[in-house]
Scaffold this motif. Structure first.
Motif, PDB file in Angstrom:
ATOM      1  N   LEU A   7      14.120  22.892  38.346  1.00 12.36           N
ATOM      2  CA  LEU A   7      15.518  22.823  38.233  1.00 12.36           C
ATOM      3  C   LEU A   7      16.273  23.896  37.638  1.00 12.36           C
ATOM      4  O   LEU A   7      17.477  23.827  36.966  1.00 12.36           O
ATOM      5  CB  LEU A   7      15.877  21.612  37.555  1.00 12.36           C
ATOM      6  CG  LEU A   7      15.649  20.197  38.172  1.00 12.36           C
ATOM      7  CD1 LEU A   7      16.004  19.022  37.176  1.00 12.36           C
ATOM      8  CD2 LEU A   7      16.065  19.916  39.591  1.00 12.36           C
ATOM      9  N   TRP A   8      15.726  25.262  37.748  1.00 13.89           N
ATOM     10  CA  TRP A   8      16.389  26.352  37.191  1.00 13.89           C
ATOM     11  C   TRP A   8      17.608  26.742  37.538  1.00 13.89           C
ATOM     12  O   TRP A   8      18.480  27.408  37.014  1.00 13.89           O
ATOM     13  CB  TRP A   8      15.359  27.718  37.644  1.00 13.89           C
ATOM     14  CG  TRP A   8      15.348  27.857  38.969  1.00 13.89           C
ATOM     15  CD1 TRP A   8      14.176  27.357  39.921  1.00 13.89           C
ATOM     16  CD2 TRP A   8      16.106  28.782  39.877  1.00 13.89           C
ATOM     17  NE1 TRP A   8      14.660  27.752  41.277  1.00 13.89           N
ATOM     18  CE2 TRP A   8      15.731  28.786  41.267  1.00 13.89           C
ATOM     19  CE3 TRP A   8      17.245  29.601  39.389  1.00 13.89           C
ATOM     20  CZ2 TRP A   8      16.341  29.621  41.985  1.00 13.89           C
ATOM     21  CZ3 TRP A   8      17.785  30.412  40.135  1.00 13.89           C
ATOM     22  CH2 TRP A   8      17.242  30.334  41.487  1.00 13.89           C
ATOM     23  N   ASP A   9      17.942  26.250  38.872  1.00 11.47           N
ATOM     24  CA  ASP A   9      19.524  26.467  39.496  1.00 11.47           C
ATOM     25  C   ASP A   9      20.221  25.321  39.678  1.00 11.47           C
ATOM     26  O   ASP A   9      21.312  25.420  40.192  1.00 11.47           O
ATOM     27  CB  ASP A   9      19.227  27.039  40.949  1.00 11.47           C
ATOM     28  CG  ASP A   9      18.583  26.057  41.709  1.00 11.47           C
ATOM     29  OD1 ASP A   9      18.048  25.033  41.251  1.00 11.47           O
ATOM     30  OD2 ASP A   9      18.638  26.323  42.926  1.00 11.47           O
ATOM     31  N   ASP A  12      24.550  22.325  36.506  1.00 11.04           N
ATOM     32  CA  ASP A  12      25.343  21.308  36.377  1.00 11.04           C
ATOM     33  C   ASP A  12      24.813  19.956  36.446  1.00 11.04           C
ATOM     34  O   ASP A  12      25.403  19.134  35.735  1.00 11.04           O
ATOM     35  CB  ASP A  12      26.459  21.481  37.355  1.00 11.04           C
ATOM     36  CG  ASP A  12      27.365  22.904  37.572  1.00 11.04           C
ATOM     37  OD1 ASP A  12      27.323  23.297  36.272  1.00 11.04           O
ATOM     38  OD2 ASP A  12      27.769  23.449  38.243  1.00 11.04           O
ATOM     39  N   VAL A  13      23.667  19.729  37.241  1.00  7.13           N
ATOM     40  CA  VAL A  13      23.165  18.759  37.358  1.00  7.13           C
ATOM     41  C   VAL A  13      22.294  18.180  35.893  1.00  7.13           C
ATOM     42  O   VAL A  13      22.523  17.044  35.477  1.00  7.13           O
ATOM     43  CB  VAL A  13      21.966  18.659  38.381  1.00  7.13           C
ATOM     44  CG1 VAL A  13      21.220  17.448  38.353  1.00  7.13           C
ATOM     45  CG2 VAL A  13      22.696  18.769  39.577  1.00  7.13           C
ATOM     46  N   ILE A  14      21.866  19.250  35.370  1.00  2.00           N
ATOM     47  CA  ILE A  14      21.120  18.867  34.027  1.00  2.00           C
ATOM     48  C   ILE A  14      22.237  18.464  32.761  1.00  2.00           C
ATOM     49  O   ILE A  14      22.093  17.606  32.251  1.00  2.00           O
ATOM     50  CB  ILE A  14      20.275  20.206  33.670  1.00  2.00           C
ATOM     51  CG1 ILE A  14      19.231  20.174  34.244  1.00  2.00           C
ATOM     52  CG2 ILE A  14      19.912  20.074  32.090  1.00  2.00           C
ATOM     53  CD1 ILE A  14      18.441  21.460  34.085  1.00  2.00           C
ATOM     54  N   ASP A  15      23.226  19.305  32.891  1.00  2.00           N
ATOM     55  CA  ASP A  15      24.516  18.979  32.138  1.00  2.00           C
ATOM     56  C   ASP A  15      25.140  17.550  32.235  1.00  2.00           C
ATOM     57  O   ASP A  15      25.024  16.907  31.201  1.00  2.00           O
ATOM     58  CB  ASP A  15      25.752  20.016  32.300  1.00  2.00           C
ATOM     59  CG  ASP A  15      26.794  19.745  31.512  1.00  2.00           C
ATOM     60  OD1 ASP A  15      26.712  18.964  30.349  1.00  2.00           O
ATOM     61  OD2 ASP A  15      27.804  20.666  31.442  1.00  2.00           O
ATOM     62  N   SER A  20      24.737  11.604  30.481  1.00  4.38           N
ATOM     63  CA  SER A  20      24.580  10.325  30.727  1.00  4.38           C
ATOM     64  C   SER A  20      23.590   9.817  29.722  1.00  4.38           C
ATOM     65  O   SER A  20      23.923   8.462  29.424  1.00  4.38           O
ATOM     66  CB  SER A  20      24.086  10.263  32.252  1.00  4.38           C
ATOM     67  OG  SER A  20      24.045   8.904  32.549  1.00  4.38           O
ATOM     68  N   GLY A  21      22.594  10.204  29.396  1.00 10.03           N
ATOM     69  CA  GLY A  21      21.845   9.850  28.678  1.00 10.03           C
ATOM     70  C   GLY A  21      22.212   9.627  27.242  1.00 10.03           C
ATOM     71  O   GLY A  21      21.805   8.568  26.616  1.00 10.03           O
ATOM     72  N   LEU A  22      22.843  10.381  26.687  1.00 11.57           N
ATOM     73  CA  LEU A  22      23.549  10.313  25.196  1.00 11.57           C
ATOM     74  C   LEU A  22      24.531   8.992  25.546  1.00 11.57           C
ATOM     75  O   LEU A  22      24.522   8.297  24.547  1.00 11.57           O
ATOM     76  CB  LEU A  22      24.478  11.564  25.040  1.00 11.57           C
ATOM     77  CG  LEU A  22      23.652  12.845  25.001  1.00 11.57           C
ATOM     78  CD1 LEU A  22      24.540  13.874  24.224  1.00 11.57           C
ATOM     79  CD2 LEU A  22      22.384  12.801  23.856  1.00 11.57           C
ATOM     80  N   THR A 114      23.899  23.377  21.839  1.00  4.69           N
ATOM     81  CA  THR A 114      23.143  24.629  21.450  1.00  4.69           C
ATOM     82  C   THR A 114      22.301  25.118  22.706  1.00  4.69           C
ATOM     83  O   THR A 114      22.540  26.431  23.107  1.00  4.69           O
ATOM     84  CB  THR A 114      22.208  24.443  20.348  1.00  4.69           C
ATOM     85  OG1 THR A 114      23.167  23.942  19.137  1.00  4.69           O
ATOM     86  CG2 THR A 114      21.992  25.980  20.049  1.00  4.69           C
ATOM     87  N   TYR A 115      21.526  24.079  23.310  1.00  9.66           N
ATOM     88  CA  TYR A 115      20.765  24.536  24.595  1.00  9.66           C
ATOM     89  C   TYR A 115      21.858  24.833  25.751  1.00  9.66           C
ATOM     90  O   TYR A 115      21.309  25.983  26.276  1.00  9.66           O
ATOM     91  CB  TYR A 115      19.935  23.401  24.921  1.00  9.66           C
ATOM     92  CG  TYR A 115      18.729  23.322  23.933  1.00  9.66           C
ATOM     93  CD1 TYR A 115      18.442  24.171  22.706  1.00  9.66           C
ATOM     94  CD2 TYR A 115      17.728  22.198  24.105  1.00  9.66           C
ATOM     95  CE1 TYR A 115      17.021  23.923  22.191  1.00  9.66           C
ATOM     96  CE2 TYR A 115      16.558  21.974  23.418  1.00  9.66           C
ATOM     97  CZ  TYR A 115      16.446  22.737  22.450  1.00  9.66           C
ATOM     98  OH  TYR A 115      15.121  22.694  21.648  1.00  9.66           O
ATOM     99  N   LEU A 116      22.554  24.139  25.994  1.00  8.79           N
ATOM    100  CA  LEU A 116      23.541  24.490  27.041  1.00  8.79           C
ATOM    101  C   LEU A 116      24.425  25.733  26.761  1.00  8.79           C
ATOM    102  O   LEU A 116      24.506  26.732  27.771  1.00  8.79           O
ATOM    103  CB  LEU A 116      24.198  23.395  27.572  1.00  8.79           C
ATOM    104  CG  LEU A 116      23.642  22.048  27.828  1.00  8.79           C
ATOM    105  CD1 LEU A 116      24.563  21.096  28.063  1.00  8.79           C
ATOM    106  CD2 LEU A 116      22.777  22.079  29.117  1.00  8.79           C
ATOM    107  N   ALA A 117      24.801  26.136  25.677  1.00  2.32           N
ATOM    108  CA  ALA A 117      25.535  27.033  25.025  1.00  2.32           C
ATOM    109  C   ALA A 117      24.591  28.478  25.371  1.00  2.32           C
ATOM    110  O   ALA A 117      24.952  29.533  25.714  1.00  2.32           O
ATOM    111  CB  ALA A 117      26.104  26.911  23.800  1.00  2.32           C
TER     112      ALA A 117
END
Length: 499
Positions: A7-9, A12-15, A20-22, A114-117
């Motif tokens: 899912l390297w590209d 937005d999906v990962i975000d 949703s998990g949180l 932090t990871y997303l930033a």
């Protein structure tokens, strides 16, 4: 398979998925809190119900219960304990699930942020590097086109028969400079291209996998533990709940109709003894049971001792005789232990001074042995004072214990050997005129190395260089008994003389 690779590209999906998990964790924490509120409300209602029907009659009624009445009280008590277990379920769910998951959720939010930033920042850096690559590429194309034009212009000038040699040389120089500049731009472009490819490779194959991988799996595992804990919290108290229910069944089995009939008669007998479970225990150790014969076969009189009644305070005494016996014994024992510690400290100081004096005597450059005399004298006086206090408090302790043997036990357990008994007594004893006085002969002679002021009882003062008669050698406690030429006799530190 992992997110960083597959899912390297899909940033937005990962975000969206991790958010949703949180949200799910927050919903579960809210669900558990509402469950605990239900448990707490249920437990409160059970306690109120138990308290409502719990018998609260006179003391006599509580002590003289029929078995069927007692069984109902047992049922209510077990129900009250059962309510306590429901409260425990709520408490453990709060601490074991809500608190832990809330704390983990807070950390996870910060970690995700932090990871997303970091991912966005890494992408921005890669975009900046790509723009630099495009700029060097355009510059290379431009410079190379200018160089080709300059070369063509130089060739045309050289083939022109009307051109002078100076014009030809000028055009050649210009073409050479353009070519050199084009070569530099080409090298810059190649270097920037290599740099960008390296950064791009690190971004897609190292940084993104490292940031995305395991971003959500740990959250899922923690949430799964919360689900399991939800069940384990209740199963953990099931044995006690079962015990409460068994207690209710036992209460029903313990009902005895015959015994209740007999008890109706027994409860009206004169001298009826109250059940042992409410037997008053005397809290004051100062009150001793009466031994008078007049009290034999008389009913036991119970005197109420109100714990919050202010008691008159006696003035403090040195031997703590103003305290009750047990408190006095504890206080005296504490004082003996305190003196022993101080005595050990002074003894260690004395031993250290003896070692230091030996060092000074062997190596005069280290110091003058005579300079230690004030410390020797002070330490000796402290030891003598502490030994006197120790004997005094040990005597009081033996008196408080009511057994002379206690003093012997204390002395045997004490690692500091007390000075001989005659230290605090007169050296000379008076005898009847009909008996001759036995004069104790000296066992040796010694010379005083230092001056010692015998300020404590049983000690004797000596002067440096004085000749002394040794009456009793050191028995391992650092003291010896000597006699001066004038007949004065007493104890001095052994390290103050030389045989």
């Amino acid at each position: 398979m992992d997110w960083g690779t597959d899912l390297w590209d899909q940033y937005d999906v990962i975000d969206k998925h991790t958010q949703s998990g949180l949200d799910l964790v927050e919903r579960y924490v809210k669900f558990v809190k509402e469950r605990t509120e239900i448990e707490q409300g249920y437990a409160k209602q059970l306690r109120n119900l138990s308290r409502k029907y719990l018998k609260r009659g006179t003391k006599e009624e509580q002590e003289c219960r029929f078995t069927n009445h007692q069984a109902f009280q047992d049922v209510l008590n077990e129900l009250n304990d059962y309510a306590g277990q429901r409260e425990l379920i709520a408490e453990n769910m709060i601490t074991g699930i809500c608190v832990e998951l809330t704390k983990y959720l807070r950390d996870l939010k910060e970690e995700r942020k932090t990871y997303l930033a970091d991912a966005r920042k890494a992408q921005q850096n890669l975009e900046i590097s790509f723009k630099q690559l495009e700029n060097t590429k355009k510059r290379f194309a431009k410079e190379w086109g200018e160089a080709e034009k300059a070369i063509q212009q130089a060739e045309r000038t050289e083939n022109d028969i009307t051109a002078t040699k100076a014009e030809v040389d000028k055009m050649k120089t210009l073409a050479h400079g353009r070519t050199h500049t084009a070569e530099e731009s080409r090298n810059d472009y190649a270097a920037q291209l290599q740099k960008y490819n390296k950064e791009q490779n690190a971004f897609y194959y190292s940084e993104i996998p490292q940031l995305f991988n395991d971003l959500d799996e740990r959250r899922i595992l923690s949430l799964a533990k919360g689900y399991i804990q939800f069940a384990h919290t209740e199963t953990a108290v099931l044995p006690i709940i079962t015990k409460c229910l068994d207690g209710i069944s036992t209460a029903g089995k313990n009902v005895d109709a015959k015994q209740d009939s007999i008890r109706l008669i027994e409860q009206n007998k004169s001298g009826f003894d109250r059940p042992a479970d409410v037997e008053y225990e005397d809290y004051s150790q100062a009150i001793k049971p009466a031994t008078s014969e007049n009290n034999i076969n008389h009913p036991k009189v119970r005197t109420k001792l109100w714990p919050f009644t202010k008691k008159a305070k006696l003035p403090a005494a040195e031997d703590f005789s103003h305290l009750p016996p047990e408190q006095r014994r504890k206080k005296l024992q504490s004082k003996v232990d305190e003196i022993n510690k101080e005595l050990q400290k002074e003894q260690d100081q004395s031993d250290a001074l003896v070692k230091m004096k030996g060092v000074y005597e062997q190596s005069p450059q280290m110091g003058d042995p005579a300079s230690l005399e004030p410390q020797f004298q002070q330490t000796a006086q402290n030891i003598a004072r502490l030994r006197g206090e120790l004997r005094k408090y040990e005597s009081w302790l033996a008196e408080a214990s009511g057994d002379d043997s206690t003093n012997t036990a204390v002395n045997n357990n004490n690692k500091h050997r007390s000075l001989p008994a005659d230290l605090s007594q007169n050296i000379y004893s008076e005898f009847d005129d009909d008996f001759e006085e036995d004069i104790e002969p000296p066992i040796g002679q010694a010379t005083a190395l230092y001056t010692f002021e015998g300020a404590s009882e049983g000690t004797v003062s000596i002067t440096e260089g004085e000749q002394l008669s040794v009456m009793e050698r050191d028995k391992g406690d650092g003291w010896m008994r000597v006699q001066r030429a004038n007949g004065d006799e007493g104890y001095i530190p052994s390290s103050y003389v030389q045989f």
